[in-house]
Design an enzyme around this catalytic site. Structure first.
Site, PDB file in Angstrom:
ATOM      1  N   SER A 327      10.778  -3.330  -5.600  1.00 29.56           N
ATOM      2  CA  SER A 327      10.302  -2.895  -6.916  1.00 29.56           C
ATOM      3  C   SER A 327      11.409  -2.439  -7.853  1.00 29.56           C
ATOM      4  CB  SER A 327       9.277  -1.766  -6.746  1.00 29.56           C
ATOM      5  OG  SER A 327       8.102  -2.259  -6.125  1.00 29.56           O
ATOM      6  N   ASP A 351      -5.155  -3.717 -13.076  1.00 30.17           N
ATOM      7  CA  ASP A 351      -4.657  -3.774 -11.689  1.00 30.17           C
ATOM      8  C   ASP A 351      -5.791  -3.390 -10.754  1.00 30.17           C
ATOM      9  OD1 ASP A 351      -3.467  -3.460  -9.236  1.00 30.17           O
ATOM     10  OD2 ASP A 351      -1.810  -2.201  -9.927  1.00 30.17           O
TER      11      ASP A 351
END
Length: 720
Positions: A327, A351
């Site tokens: 990430s 999401d």
């Protein structure tokens, strides 16, 4: 009947023989005169030179090797002189017998014998080879009494390289070793052949190798008149050797030593860069090794331990270890989206916790999602779904074109050898990487996991730190460099190295501000909030967790059920201060799990040290080593008051005087070094000697550090 002699005939024969003999004598004398004329007239100059060469011996004077210092003048590599017991195999009739007899006078271990045999294989028989080094005065005296018994054996004073801090920064500094046959041939084919006459050691790794020409110096010579028996009679003339230059690194060795301690027995890498100049402030690869082991030739046991360890201590992870960035890649994806217009900062993506592409389910955080997510929240909360969909929209080639200028998948050009390129995938890359046509095709599903720093993505921590420095500085770029300046030891001139700005990236300030603000949010309300609680400065950061191996779609990641080398890697990237960054950091702790648990605490201590001059407490260091730390605990110390690590390999007492050096700017001009104390009769003195320079240094790093595993294979999905 009486026979009458023919007197006339006999006289005629006698005259003939006499003339023939006279002719032969004249011919012989003629040949002698001709030869004399040939030698004395035609070849007079050539033979005069040869005669002088037989009478005069030219001995090379090996220069003192240059020092290596950190940015504050701490000595990282120096020299000392010591006596060695040396054998010239071509002058010894029974080599094994001679060694056995020598062993009765001076201790010669099995390791000494093995090293000597290895050196014989790489050397010519007429060369003098050491079988024992660092002889004590008592051992020199014992041999001198028996020297007459050992033709072809001598005691000589030689120079040795020393690394006072032992394992600290060993991957950066490197080491020197005896010149092998391949290196000899390379030198003989180069313009440096004359300069390496008499030199037996050369840089093998790190700064020692990359700056060999600066550190080696210029070889001198000495003309000595010799007798018919080869004994020196008098010195005719000499040209002194020019010492090697002093190489000053940009590394802060106290910071370097601190980071190595913070890793403990774990594996990983950290690179810290000054975005304003490209200077590398820390360049850590764990575990490390002791470069002093290689100076005399490493023994078989130590070589086996280093070479066969699963932890790979000889691998420079910061330079050559490639890892999926996880990430930590997301801020760069966000910048690429803003640059290309694929996403606006305010655009919201939902999401749900999964992203479906075809019949494949790409997961995010557990079973639940983050709900509505804009760009700021996608970085702060590290939304996978946001970047899955972004990667799908951008496509692999656009991603490659946007991220390559940051240095991903590119050689940064740092000033030590051995850097690897890593992989920033594209359709062109895949066609070249695979031979089978069915593997050369790029599939759309392979693009999805690239958005969260997985898949084929594999970069070094050097590349990640360089990219972070570029982003933090708003697109300003500098080539990373480890050497700050070079000091000419004779003229005292200082020559700056590196620092040259590269063409900046055309990043819009408002786009940079969006990403930097989100990375600041990571430290205030995101995944590294606990780690940066109470910090005296504002910083930006991003946690990352990268898979070492892929897991099945219907499987959940459970670190406790996996072998250590199969667990996720912990990553963190950071920069500070937020307004005008002076440091950018990329750190990975292999197989240590969530980025905020292992990597972020190390980054916090690095920023504290650099920006506030604070050194963590011993209690805090122990907690970080165990992966149990968040914000610093205990009573911190002033970094200036904490000593450097004690020398792991001290210079033997026979090495000569020690002259402390604190700051190269205030150090006295280098002077010719004194030779060791006068040797006993029959001992050959060194051609030159070097002053040993040393400075007290940081607290000893923990011993027994484990070595690093090989860089992990790419995986298709990853949490966080």
């Amino acid at each position: 009947m009486t026979e009458l002699k023919n007197v006339e005939l006999e006289l005629s024969r006698f005259r003939t023989r006499l003339l023939f003999a006279a002719g032969m004598v004249l011919v012989c004398f003629g040949l002698i005169v001709a030869r004399l004329l040939y030698l004395q007239v035609l070849r007079h100059e050539e033979l005069t030179v040869r005669a002088e060469n037989n009478r005069i011996s030219v001995v090379p004077i090996v220069p003192n090797r240059g020092l290596i210092l950190d940015r504050n003048g701490v000595v990282l590599a120096n020299n000392y002189s010591a006596y060695t017991l040396e054998l010239t195999p071509s002058k010894i009739f029974d080599l094994e017998g001679t060694i056995e007899e020598l062993a009765k006078i001076i201790e010669i271990t099995p390791a000494d014998r093995r090293r000597f045999k290895r050196q014989m294989e790489d050397s010519k028989s007429f060369e003098s080879l050491p079988i024992r080094t660092r002889l004590t005065d008592e051992e020199v005296a014992r041999f001198s009494v028996h020297r007459y018994r050992f033709p072809g054996v001598d005691v000589k004073a030689r120079l040795f390289r020393n690394y006072p801090l032992g394992e600290v920064a060993s991957h950066v500094i490197g080491y020197i070793g005896r010149i092998n046959q391949a290196e000899k041939e390379k030198i003989e084919d180069s313009e440096d052949e004359a300069n390496y006459r008499g030199t037996e050691y050369i840089g093998k790794l790190g700064i020692e190798q990359s700056y060999e020409r600066e550190l080696h110096g210029i070889t001198g010579f000495e003309e000595v008149e010799t007798s018919a028996g080869g004994r020196p009679v008098r010195r005719l003339r000499s040209s002194p050797a020019t010492p090697g230059n002093t190489v000053v690194l940009s590394i802060d060795i106290k910071l370097q030593a601190l980071v190595e301690r913070l890793y403990g027995t774990r594996r990983g890498a950290l690179v810290a860069i000054d975005p304003r100049t490209g200077e590398v402030l820390a360049f850590v690869s764990k575990p490390t090794f002791d470069p002093n082991l290689f100076v005399d030739g490493i023994d078989a046991e130590n070589w086996k331990a280093l070479n066969e360890s699963l932890d790979k201590p000889l691998l420079n992870r910061a330079l050559r270890g490639t890892y999926p960035p996880g990430s930590t890649f997301k801020p760069f994806m966000a910048m690429a989206a803003l640059n290309t217009g694929k996403r606006a900062a305010h655009e919201v993506i939902y999401d749900s916790g999964t992203f479906i592409f075809g019949n494949h389910r790409f997961r995010s955080h557990g079973d639940g999602g983050l709900g509505p997510v804009d760009m700021y929240r996608s970085i702060v909360k590290s939304s996978n779904v946001y970047y899955y969909s972004l990667a799908n929209e951008m496509g692999v080639d656009l991603m490659h074109d946007q991220l390559a200028p940051f240095g991903f998948g590119q050689i940064t050009g740092i000033d030590i050898h051995g850097e690897v390129r890593g992989v920033l995938p594209s359709t062109t890359w895949k066609r070249k990487a695979y031979k089978k046509p069915e593997l050369q095709k790029w599939y759309a599903g392979e693009t999805i996991s690239l958005g969260i720093g997985q898949g084929y993505n594999n970069f070094t921590m050097l590349q990640l730190a360089h990219a972070m420095a570029t982003l933090a500085s708003g697109g300003q770029r500098h080539r990373p460099h480890l050497v700050r300046e070079i000091h000419d030891v004779l003229t005292r001139e200082r020559r700056e190295v590196g620092g040259h700005a590269l063409e900046p990236l055309p990043l819009k300030p408002e786009h940079v501000e969006v990403v930097k603000r989100a990375m600041y949010g990571v430290t205030q309300e995101g995944t590294s909030t606990r780690v940066f609680a109470g910090a005296a400065y504002r910083s930006g950061g991003k946690t990352g967790t990268a898979q070492a191996v892929s897991i099945k779609q219907n499987e959940k990641y459970n670190a406790a059920r996996l072998a250590e080398y199969l667990r996720d890697h912990s990553l963190y990237v950071a920069f500070a201060p937020l307004e005008e960054p002076t440091i950018a950091v990329a750190v990975i702790v292999e197989n240590a799990g969530f980025g905020a648990q292992a990597a972020a605490p190390i980054a916090r201590r690095v920023l504290d040290y650099w920006l506030t001059g604070v050194y963590p407490s011993e209690e805090d260091i122990a907690a970080v080593q165990k992966g149990e730390a968040a914000a610093p605990i205990g009573t911190p110390r002033r970094a200036a008051e904490v000593p450097l690590p004690a020398a792991v390999a001290a210079v033997p007492s026979t090495g000569g005087a020690i002259a402390p050096v604190t700051d190269p700017a205030s150090a006295p001009a280098p002077q010719p070094a004194p030779a060791p104390s006068p040797p006993p009769a029959g001992v050959a003195p060194a051609a030159s000697a070097v002053p040993v320079v040393q400075r007290a240094g940081p607290a000893a790093r923990p011993a027994g550090a484990r070595a690093a595993a090989a860089p992990s294979a790419p995986a298709s999905t990853a949490p966080r």
